[in-house]
Design a protein around this motif. Structure first.
Motif, PDB file in Angstrom:
ATOM      1  N   ALA A  79      51.817  35.236  45.674  1.00  0.00           N
ATOM      2  CA  ALA A  79      51.721  36.691  45.504  1.00  0.00           C
ATOM      3  C   ALA A  79      50.809  37.055  44.339  1.00  0.00           C
ATOM      4  N   VAL A  80      50.829  36.225  43.296  1.00  0.00           N
ATOM      5  CA  VAL A  80      49.904  36.443  42.172  1.00  0.00           C
ATOM      6  C   VAL A  80      48.465  36.338  42.666  1.00  0.00           C
ATOM      7  N   VAL A  81      48.198  35.275  43.416  1.00  0.00           N
ATOM      8  CA  VAL A  81      46.848  35.068  43.950  1.00  0.00           C
ATOM      9  C   VAL A  81      46.435  36.249  44.816  1.00  0.00           C
ATOM     10  N   GLU A  82      47.351  36.716  45.659  1.00  0.00           N
ATOM     11  CA  GLU A  82      47.054  37.843  46.546  1.00  0.00           C
ATOM     12  C   GLU A  82      46.733  39.113  45.748  1.00  0.00           C
ATOM     13  N   LYS A  83      47.496  39.354  44.687  1.00  0.00           N
ATOM     14  CA  LYS A  83      47.271  40.551  43.872  1.00  0.00           C
ATOM     15  C   LYS A  83      45.884  40.537  43.236  1.00  0.00           C
ATOM     16  N   CYS A  84      45.415  39.340  42.915  1.00  0.00           N
ATOM     17  CA  CYS A  84      44.122  39.211  42.245  1.00  0.00           C
ATOM     18  C   CYS A  84      42.930  39.448  43.178  1.00  0.00           C
ATOM     19  N   MET A  95      39.578  31.645  41.473  1.00  0.00           N
ATOM     20  CA  MET A  95      39.985  30.666  40.466  1.00  0.00           C
ATOM     21  C   MET A  95      41.457  30.306  40.616  1.00  0.00           C
ATOM     22  N   LEU A  96      42.323  31.316  40.768  1.00  0.00           N
ATOM     23  CA  LEU A  96      43.751  31.045  40.880  1.00  0.00           C
ATOM     24  C   LEU A  96      44.098  30.430  42.235  1.00  0.00           C
ATOM     25  N   ALA A  97      43.375  30.792  43.283  1.00  0.00           N
ATOM     26  CA  ALA A  97      43.619  30.171  44.594  1.00  0.00           C
ATOM     27  C   ALA A  97      43.312  28.682  44.544  1.00  0.00           C
ATOM     28  N   ASP A  98      42.205  28.321  43.895  1.00  0.00           N
ATOM     29  CA  ASP A  98      41.861  26.900  43.750  1.00  0.00           C
ATOM     30  C   ASP A  98      42.901  26.176  42.908  1.00  0.00           C
ATOM     31  N   ARG A  99      43.352  26.848  41.869  1.00  0.00           N
ATOM     32  CA  ARG A  99      44.344  26.219  40.993  1.00  0.00           C
ATOM     33  C   ARG A  99      45.660  25.997  41.721  1.00  0.00           C
ATOM     34  N   LEU A 100      46.069  26.960  42.541  1.00  0.00           N
ATOM     35  CA  LEU A 100      47.320  26.812  43.274  1.00  0.00           C
ATOM     36  C   LEU A 100      47.253  25.641  44.236  1.00  0.00           C
ATOM     37  N   VAL A 101      46.121  25.443  44.865  1.00  0.00           N
ATOM     38  CA  VAL A 101      45.948  24.284  45.744  1.00  0.00           C
ATOM     39  C   VAL A 101      46.045  22.995  44.935  1.00  0.00           C
ATOM     40  N   SER A 104      52.888  24.375  39.981  1.00  0.00           N
ATOM     41  CA  SER A 104      53.482  23.854  38.751  1.00  0.00           C
ATOM     42  C   SER A 104      52.707  24.399  37.556  1.00  0.00           C
ATOM     43  N   GLY A 105      53.231  24.159  36.372  1.00  0.00           N
ATOM     44  CA  GLY A 105      52.567  24.649  35.169  1.00  0.00           C
ATOM     45  C   GLY A 105      53.114  26.011  34.765  1.00  0.00           C
ATOM     46  N   ASP A 106      52.224  26.936  34.387  1.00  0.00           N
ATOM     47  CA  ASP A 106      52.682  28.217  33.831  1.00  0.00           C
ATOM     48  C   ASP A 106      52.722  29.333  34.866  1.00  0.00           C
ATOM     49  N   TRP A 107      52.956  29.008  36.119  1.00  0.00           N
ATOM     50  CA  TRP A 107      53.003  30.040  37.154  1.00  0.00           C
ATOM     51  C   TRP A 107      54.165  31.004  36.956  1.00  0.00           C
ATOM     52  N   LYS A 108      55.271  30.549  36.364  1.00  0.00           N
ATOM     53  CA  LYS A 108      56.382  31.473  36.095  1.00  0.00           C
ATOM     54  C   LYS A 108      55.939  32.586  35.153  1.00  0.00           C
ATOM     55  N   PHE A 109      55.144  32.204  34.174  1.00  0.00           N
ATOM     56  CA  PHE A 109      54.632  33.205  33.240  1.00  0.00           C
ATOM     57  C   PHE A 109      53.698  34.164  33.962  1.00  0.00           C
ATOM     58  N   LEU A 110      52.822  33.632  34.796  1.00  0.00           N
ATOM     59  CA  LEU A 110      51.917  34.472  35.568  1.00  0.00           C
ATOM     60  C   LEU A 110      52.687  35.434  36.469  1.00  0.00           C
ATOM     61  N   GLN A 111      53.741  34.956  37.104  1.00  0.00           N
ATOM     62  CA  GLN A 111      54.552  35.811  37.967  1.00  0.00           C
ATOM     63  C   GLN A 111      55.193  36.939  37.164  1.00  0.00           C
ATOM     64  N   TRP A 112      55.651  36.624  35.970  1.00  0.00           N
ATOM     65  CA  TRP A 112      56.278  37.630  35.102  1.00  0.00           C
ATOM     66  C   TRP A 112      55.268  38.721  34.739  1.00  0.00           C
ATOM     67  N   VAL A 113      54.112  38.304  34.294  1.00  0.00           N
ATOM     68  CA  VAL A 113      53.091  39.262  33.861  1.00  0.00           C
ATOM     69  C   VAL A 113      52.592  40.102  35.033  1.00  0.00           C
ATOM     70  N   PHE A 114      52.379  39.455  36.191  1.00  0.00           N
ATOM     71  CA  PHE A 114      51.840  40.159  37.350  1.00  0.00           C
ATOM     72  C   PHE A 114      52.914  40.866  38.179  1.00  0.00           C
ATOM     73  N   GLY A 115      54.185  40.632  37.837  1.00  0.00           N
ATOM     74  CA  GLY A 115      55.254  41.275  38.585  1.00  0.00           C
ATOM     75  C   GLY A 115      55.364  40.778  40.001  1.00  0.00           C
ATOM     76  N   CYS A 116      55.183  39.480  40.204  1.00  0.00           N
ATOM     77  CA  CYS A 116      55.193  38.884  41.545  1.00  0.00           C
ATOM     78  C   CYS A 116      56.321  37.873  41.667  1.00  0.00           C
ATOM     79  N   ASP A 117      56.776  37.651  42.901  1.00  0.00           N
ATOM     80  CA  ASP A 117      57.901  36.742  43.122  1.00  0.00           C
ATOM     81  C   ASP A 117      57.481  35.339  43.524  1.00  0.00           C
TER      82      ASP A 117
END
Length: 396
Positions: free
Chosen positions: A305-310, A277-283, A288-301
């Motif tokens: 990296a968020v997609v990879e962690k998932c 789901m997140l890989a499709d969304r990133l494409v 853009s959007g709330d990826w900064k929030f996702l990075q914060w929660v997932f601890g990714c830079d």
């Protein structure tokens, strides 16, 4: 000719839509309205706050929820000074919730987040102290120097002195233990279930004050919660269940695959393949959007990296390992879609998991994400199911 404006507030299958041009705001607003049914707000205060906001302006969202939060905090102090503990308890609950929602659209690094969340916790602690019996504020150690913040709420004592079963509960991407108390306490305690509401890594105090991003191995954190409960003498350590909402529904399934002491689990909305789901969304959105929030929660830079962690949160691999009764709950108009829950349900059935599926539709309400438009109907069903699985013999 229909003169109804496309931007006018309206009722839709997923519930009340206050700002049609701002779907994220509308989703959060219906979630807040739903909380009023459990005493964590009032309809009048919510509508007043919304009327003073500039849609899309995060600072105005924060400012107006802060106003009603501070009003409730002052009322709580005044009521307690006058000896009105029940009134103070209600105002503290509302103040905690309004402070919580006020930070939802702030940037991860905004200093107002930490300041605001301290007020969430302060009012929640005050609310717990005034409960009967009082709620407990806990710190559950993880064995590596870290700890999880949690609240334990107990049902009223029964005449037979039977120790109550316990439901461990946590929320999702923007969830916290305080919302679990607001959302579940009435339904759980009223059915004789104790409630352990926990900030998992990546949530609430763990993220904001302890610097703990979420971890994919949630079975470890849940195991320590079970260890803690089994060391107590006032709960039934042989009757422990697990509830996770939204992203917490994914984490609950992952934890149950590795924690065999659980007697039942609930995924209250989930994503069968979060990585896809997140890989499709990133494409689609390019980060853009709330990826900064996702990075914060997932601890990714980075979003990548968020997609990879998932990759480690795909349920196809863990669901077949679940051996206890498993309930999947999804709204027919959940913004995550319905098919993802159907996929998880069918996959579980193919692997002989004792699974049930409950879909809430628009006609009955509760059809939005985690029944945000009517959490009371959702929690009644969920806590009835949990009480059945944990063999609660009598309810207060």
């Amino acid at each position: 000719m229909n003169s109804f404006s496309d931007t006018a507030p309206r009722y839709q299958p997923e519930g009340w839509t206050h700002w049609p041009d701002h779907p994220a705001w509308s989703q959060q607003f219906v979630r807040i309205l739903g909380a009023t049914q459990e005493g964590a707000g009032t309809v009048g205060e919510c509508l007043l706050a919304a009327s003073r906001m500039v849609p899309g302006d995060a600072s105005s969202w924060h400012r107006e929820w802060q106003r009603v939060a501070q009003d409730n905090g002052q009322r709580a102090d005044d009521a307690l000074a006058a000896g009105h503990a029940v009134t103070a308890r209600g105002h503290h609950l509302r103040a905690s919730n309004y402070h919580r929602v006020s930070e939802l659209f702030l940037e991860p690094g905004d200093a107002r987040r930490a300041t605001t969340f301290r007020e969430v916790v302060r009012h929640s602690h005050a609310h717990l102290r005034l409960m009967s019996p009082p709620g407990e504020v806990l710190s559950i150690t993880l064995g590596d120097g870290r700890a999880l913040d949690a609240y334990l709420l107990m049902p009223a004592p029964n005449a037979s002195a039977i120790r109550p079963p316990v439901v461990i509960a946590f929320g999702g991407l923007d969830g916290c233990k305080e919302e679990m108390v607001q959302r579940m306490a009435s339904a759980a305690l009223g059915r004789g279930l104790a409630l352990l509401a926990v900030d998992m890594p990546g949530q609430g105090e763990a993220l904001r004050f302890r610097g703990m991003a979420n971890c994919v191995d949630t079975a470890v954190a849940v195991a320590h919660c079970v260890d803690y409960l089994q060391a107590r003498r006032d709960v039934d350590a042989d009757r422990i269940a697990l509830y996770g909402a939204s992203l917490g529904g994914v984490f609950a399934a992952c934890a149950a695959a590795g924690e065999t002491r659980l007697k039942a689990i609930v995924s209250d909305s989930l994503v069968f393949d979060l990585h896809a789901m997140l890989a499709d969304r990133l494409v689609a959105d390019g980060g853009s959007g709330d990826w900064k929030f996702l990075q914060w929660v997932f601890g990714c830079d980075s979003p990548a990296a968020v997609v990879e962690k998932c990759l480690q949160l795909r349920l196809a691999e863990v669901v077949p390992l679940i051996r206890c009764p498993y309930l999947i709950v999804q709204g027919a108009h959940d913004f995550l879609g319905l098919q993802t829950a159907l996929d998880a349900f069918e996959h579980a059935r193919r692997h002989d998991v004792p699974v049930e599926l409950r879909v809430f539709n628009a006609e009955e309400t509760g059809a939005s994400h985690c029944q945000a438009d009517n959490p009371s109907i959702g929690q009644a069903f969920i806590c009835d199911w949990l009480a059945d699985q944990l063999e609660v013999l009598s309810c207060t």
